[in-house]
Design a protein around this motif. Structure first.
Motif, mmCIF file in Angstrom:
data_model
loop_
_atom_site.group_PDB
_atom_site.id
_atom_site.type_symbol
_atom_site.label_atom_id
_atom_site.label_comp_id
_atom_site.label_asym_id
_atom_site.label_seq_id
_atom_site.Cartn_x
_atom_site.Cartn_y
_atom_site.Cartn_z
ATOM 1 N N LEU A 95 -6.117 14.473 4.852
ATOM 2 C CA LEU A 95 -4.713 14.232 4.516
ATOM 3 C C LEU A 95 -4.036 15.536 4.102
ATOM 4 O O LEU A 95 -4.695 16.451 3.603
ATOM 5 C CB LEU A 95 -4.624 13.230 3.362
ATOM 6 C CG LEU A 95 -5.278 11.853 3.621
ATOM 7 C CD1 LEU A 95 -5.405 11.085 2.311
ATOM 8 C CD2 LEU A 95 -4.474 11.052 4.615
ATOM 9 N N ASP A 96 -2.744 15.573 4.296
ATOM 10 C CA ASP A 96 -1.938 16.735 3.900
ATOM 11 C C ASP A 96 -1.093 16.383 2.681
ATOM 12 O O ASP A 96 -0.601 15.264 2.580
ATOM 13 C CB ASP A 96 -0.984 17.150 5.031
ATOM 14 C CG ASP A 96 -1.689 17.928 6.131
ATOM 15 O OD1 ASP A 96 -2.867 18.269 5.953
ATOM 16 O OD2 ASP A 96 -1.051 18.175 7.167
ATOM 17 N N GLU A 97 -0.932 17.343 1.797
ATOM 18 C CA GLU A 97 0.023 17.171 0.703
ATOM 19 C C GLU A 97 0.633 18.543 0.400
ATOM 20 O O GLU A 97 -0.072 19.561 0.407
ATOM 21 C CB GLU A 97 -0.668 16.566 -0.528
ATOM 22 C CG GLU A 97 0.126 16.586 -1.821
ATOM 23 C CD GLU A 97 1.441 15.790 -1.785
ATOM 24 O OE1 GLU A 97 1.891 15.380 -0.707
ATOM 25 O OE2 GLU A 97 2.032 15.616 -2.861
ATOM 26 N N ILE A 98 1.925 18.532 0.137
ATOM 27 C CA ILE A 98 2.623 19.783 -0.161
ATOM 28 C C ILE A 98 2.170 20.304 -1.527
ATOM 29 O O ILE A 98 2.113 19.541 -2.494
ATOM 30 C CB ILE A 98 4.153 19.552 -0.197
ATOM 31 C CG1 ILE A 98 4.656 18.934 1.113
ATOM 32 C CG2 ILE A 98 4.900 20.830 -0.536
ATOM 33 C CD1 ILE A 98 4.790 19.856 2.261
ATOM 34 N N VAL B 168 0.857 -1.202 0.000
ATOM 35 C CA VAL B 168 0.000 0.000 0.000
ATOM 36 C C VAL B 168 0.887 1.244 0.000
ATOM 37 O O VAL B 168 0.641 2.203 -0.742
ATOM 38 C CB VAL B 168 -0.924 0.011 1.239
ATOM 39 C CG1 VAL B 168 -1.827 1.226 1.220
ATOM 40 C CG2 VAL B 168 -1.747 -1.259 1.304
ATOM 41 N N ARG B 169 1.921 1.206 0.814
ATOM 42 C CA ARG B 169 2.830 2.354 0.875
ATOM 43 C C ARG B 169 3.503 2.580 -0.485
ATOM 44 O O ARG B 169 3.615 3.713 -0.952
ATOM 45 C CB ARG B 169 3.882 2.131 1.964
ATOM 46 C CG ARG B 169 4.737 3.340 2.223
ATOM 47 C CD ARG B 169 5.625 3.182 3.430
ATOM 48 N NE ARG B 169 6.172 4.481 3.775
ATOM 49 C CZ ARG B 169 5.536 5.387 4.497
ATOM 50 N NH1 ARG B 169 4.343 5.143 4.979
ATOM 51 N NH2 ARG B 169 6.081 6.552 4.758
ATOM 52 N N ASP B 170 3.933 1.491 -1.098
ATOM 53 C CA ASP B 170 4.565 1.609 -2.433
ATOM 54 C C ASP B 170 3.594 2.275 -3.411
ATOM 55 O O ASP B 170 3.980 3.155 -4.180
ATOM 56 C CB ASP B 170 4.969 0.230 -2.967
ATOM 57 C CG ASP B 170 6.114 -0.369 -2.159
ATOM 58 O OD1 ASP B 170 6.781 0.396 -1.434
ATOM 59 O OD2 ASP B 170 6.325 -1.591 -2.243
ATOM 60 N N ARG C 119 -3.837 14.173 -6.382
ATOM 61 C CA ARG C 119 -3.112 13.041 -5.798
ATOM 62 C C ARG C 119 -3.793 12.546 -4.526
ATOM 63 O O ARG C 119 -3.946 11.345 -4.312
ATOM 64 C CB ARG C 119 -1.667 13.460 -5.472
ATOM 65 C CG ARG C 119 -0.788 13.529 -6.696
ATOM 66 C CD ARG C 119 0.551 14.134 -6.348
ATOM 67 N NE ARG C 119 1.443 14.113 -7.488
ATOM 68 C CZ ARG C 119 2.619 14.718 -7.522
ATOM 69 N NH1 ARG C 119 3.030 15.406 -6.468
ATOM 70 N NH2 ARG C 119 3.381 14.649 -8.586
ATOM 71 N N ILE C 120 -4.189 13.490 -3.679
ATOM 72 C CA ILE C 120 -4.820 13.098 -2.416
ATOM 73 C C ILE C 120 -6.158 12.408 -2.678
ATOM 74 O O ILE C 120 -6.506 11.431 -2.002
ATOM 75 C CB ILE C 120 -4.986 14.333 -1.496
ATOM 76 C CG1 ILE C 120 -3.627 14.773 -0.972
ATOM 77 C CG2 ILE C 120 -5.949 14.060 -0.344
ATOM 78 C CD1 ILE C 120 -2.895 13.744 -0.131
ATOM 79 N N GLU D 83 4.550 10.399 -6.066
ATOM 80 C CA GLU D 83 5.859 10.631 -6.692
ATOM 81 C C GLU D 83 6.860 11.188 -5.698
ATOM 82 O O GLU D 83 7.791 11.908 -6.061
ATOM 83 C CB GLU D 83 5.728 11.554 -7.915
ATOM 84 C CG GLU D 83 4.901 10.945 -9.019
ATOM 85 C CD GLU D 83 4.710 11.864 -10.192
ATOM 86 O OE1 GLU D 83 5.434 12.862 -10.302
ATOM 87 O OE2 GLU D 83 3.809 11.585 -11.009
ATOM 88 N N HIS D 84 6.622 10.935 -4.425
ATOM 89 C CA HIS D 84 7.615 11.234 -3.387
ATOM 90 C C HIS D 84 7.276 10.409 -2.159
ATOM 91 O O HIS D 84 6.257 9.717 -2.135
ATOM 92 C CB HIS D 84 7.688 12.731 -3.074
ATOM 93 C CG HIS D 84 6.430 13.307 -2.506
ATOM 94 N ND1 HIS D 84 6.038 13.114 -1.199
ATOM 95 C CD2 HIS D 84 5.457 14.063 -3.078
ATOM 96 C CE1 HIS D 84 4.886 13.748 -0.996
ATOM 97 N NE2 HIS D 84 4.512 14.326 -2.127
#
Lengths: 262, 175
Positions: free
Chosen positions: B84-87, B54-56, B159-160, B63-64
């Motif tokens: 969830l947070d994403e930069i 799942v992590r993979d 992405r999130i 992409e990070h």
């Protein structure tokens, strides 16, 4: 005749001046062009994620490590708050806190609490989860302790105990036979301070920022900025004088051709 | 001619004149968002370890590296909610995603911290995700239209949304 000689001499001096100004700024122009292109692609080149470690340059930038505002040790792990950055065992965790209220290590997990939340890490420093506890507590976290392998938070004088995985906190009443081991602040030793200093300053200046300051001359303060202003002025002068020289040559050549045709 | 040039300059520099502050801020508290997803009875928060395959998969989508090893979610047996947070460019955007029956129910931007790209908070953008599902290539089954000047924020929200769908599948398998 005298007038023609005077004009020719003036043109000669003008051309010489153009050449000498051009030669004297060529290094700067090359530098500005290369640094400008580098800045345009700084993100692609990863320069915003690479850090300068030269101590003298960090000193020149005035990047100094602040004194720890709070530091706790438990089970040979240490959490320290420098500015708003939380460090675990001398490494920046990437978490930002305004206050560090406690730190406990239980089994393979370590927990650091701020005023309204907790940050759970593995013993090797990987973030497990940042937990927002604002909604479940009656006030800010006053202190953090542990009992029987569980974390205990005191908020508004009331106790809240975690589950075994530190996933949530429930109101809890301590039984007389139990004793909570509260985390207490302790100052880092000299070796730990050295490691913290390197970790703090090591992420203080990106290569992108350094290139930008070189590009603008700001790295040498006002003299550097003025020098770059002078170079920019020279480039303006070169552009204008180049236009004038090519225009005068064009007119001269066209005049010669017309005279020949006549 | 001069007025035309002046107008062009004004249009070109408009965003800069508007200032860098924009409309960044906290738009919705996590509790308010969860109340809107589960208006009748809010379930207890649960946690999901993001490890192994799942992590993979999550890190391929991002992409990070994924910052945390465990995420919190709320699930009432039909619908799940994820915060969830994403930069975006440099700072995290806090995004709430509700998933029901393997499709996105809604996406909300709870907090935006950067000076540019906050337009992703508006319904004209977030409504595009409604009913989106994960395709076989682990991407959304529809094209999400971008917003000029907010490319990184659009990418972060997209992405999130994909990750929430992937994680929802995991808890569906568990439950």
């Amino acid at each position: 005749m005298t007038s023609t000689n005077g004009k020719r001499r003036a043109r000669l001096w003008f051309r010489r001046g153009h050449r000498w100004v051009g030669l004297s700024v060529v290094v700067f122009v090359l530098f500005l062009a290369i640094s400008g292109m580098t800045l345009n692609h700084a993100s692609d080149l990863g320069l915003d994620r690479r850090y300068v470690s030269w101590s003298w340059l960090l000193d020149a930038y005035g990047i100094q490590t602040p004194d720890p505002s709070a530091s706790y040790e438990d089970a040979r792990h240490r959490a320290t708050l420098l500015g708003e950055r939380l460090f675990l065992d001398g490494l920046d965790t990437g978490q930002r806190l305004s206050m560090l209220t406690g730190f406990v290590a239980v089994d393979q997990l370590v927990l650091a609490t701020a005023e309204q939340g907790a940050h759970l890490f593995t013993a090797s420093g990987d973030l497990v989860e940042s937990i927002d506890l604002q909604a479940g507590l009656p006030g800010p976290i006053e202190r953090l302790g542990q009992v029987d392998g569980r974390a205990v938070i005191q908020s508004n004088g009331l106790l809240f105990r975690s589950d075994a995985e530190f996933a949530g906190f429930e109101p809890w009443a301590i039984s007389p036979s139990k004793e909570i081991r509260w985390s207490a602040p302790s100052p880092p030793d000299a070796a730990e301070l050295t490691a913290l200093d390197a970790a703090w300053r090591g992420r203080g200046l990106t290569v992108e920022r350094m290139v930008l300051d070189l590009h603008s001359g700001r790295i040498f303060d006002m003299p550097g900025v003025l020098l770059m202003d002078l170079v920019a002025l020279c480039m303006i002068v070169l552009g204008l004088s180049g236009l004038m020289l090519s225009n005068s040559r064009y007119r001269r050549e066209n005049g010669t051709k017309s005279a020949k045709r006549d | 001619m001069l007025p035309r040039i002046a107008l062009l300059l004004l249009l070109a520099t408009g965003p800069a004149i508007a200032g860098p502050g924009g409309e960044a801020g906290r738009y919705l508290e996590a509790d308010e968002y969860l109340q809107s997803v589960f208006p009748a009875d809010m379930p207890e928060a649960k946690t999901l370890w993001v490890t192994g395959d799942v992590r993979d998969a999550v890190e391929r989508m991002l992409e990070h590296r994924f910052a945390s090893l465990r995420v919190r979610y709320w699930y009432d047996g039909m619908r799940s909610a994820w915060i969830l947070d994403e930069i975006g460019k440099e700072l995290p955007i806090t995004i709430g995603v509700a998933v029901a029956d393997g499709a996105i129910d809604n996406v909300r931007v709870l907090e935006f911290r950067e000076s540019r790209g906050w337009e992703v908070r508006y319904p004209f953008f977030t409504d595009q995700f409604s009913e989106a599902r994960l395709g076989s290539d682990q991407r959304l089954d529809r094209k999400i239209d971008g917003i000029s000047g907010a490319t990184l924020s659009v990418r972060a929200v997209t992405r999130i949304a994909s990750i929430a769908l992937l994680l929802h599948d995991q808890i569906d398998d568990v439950n």
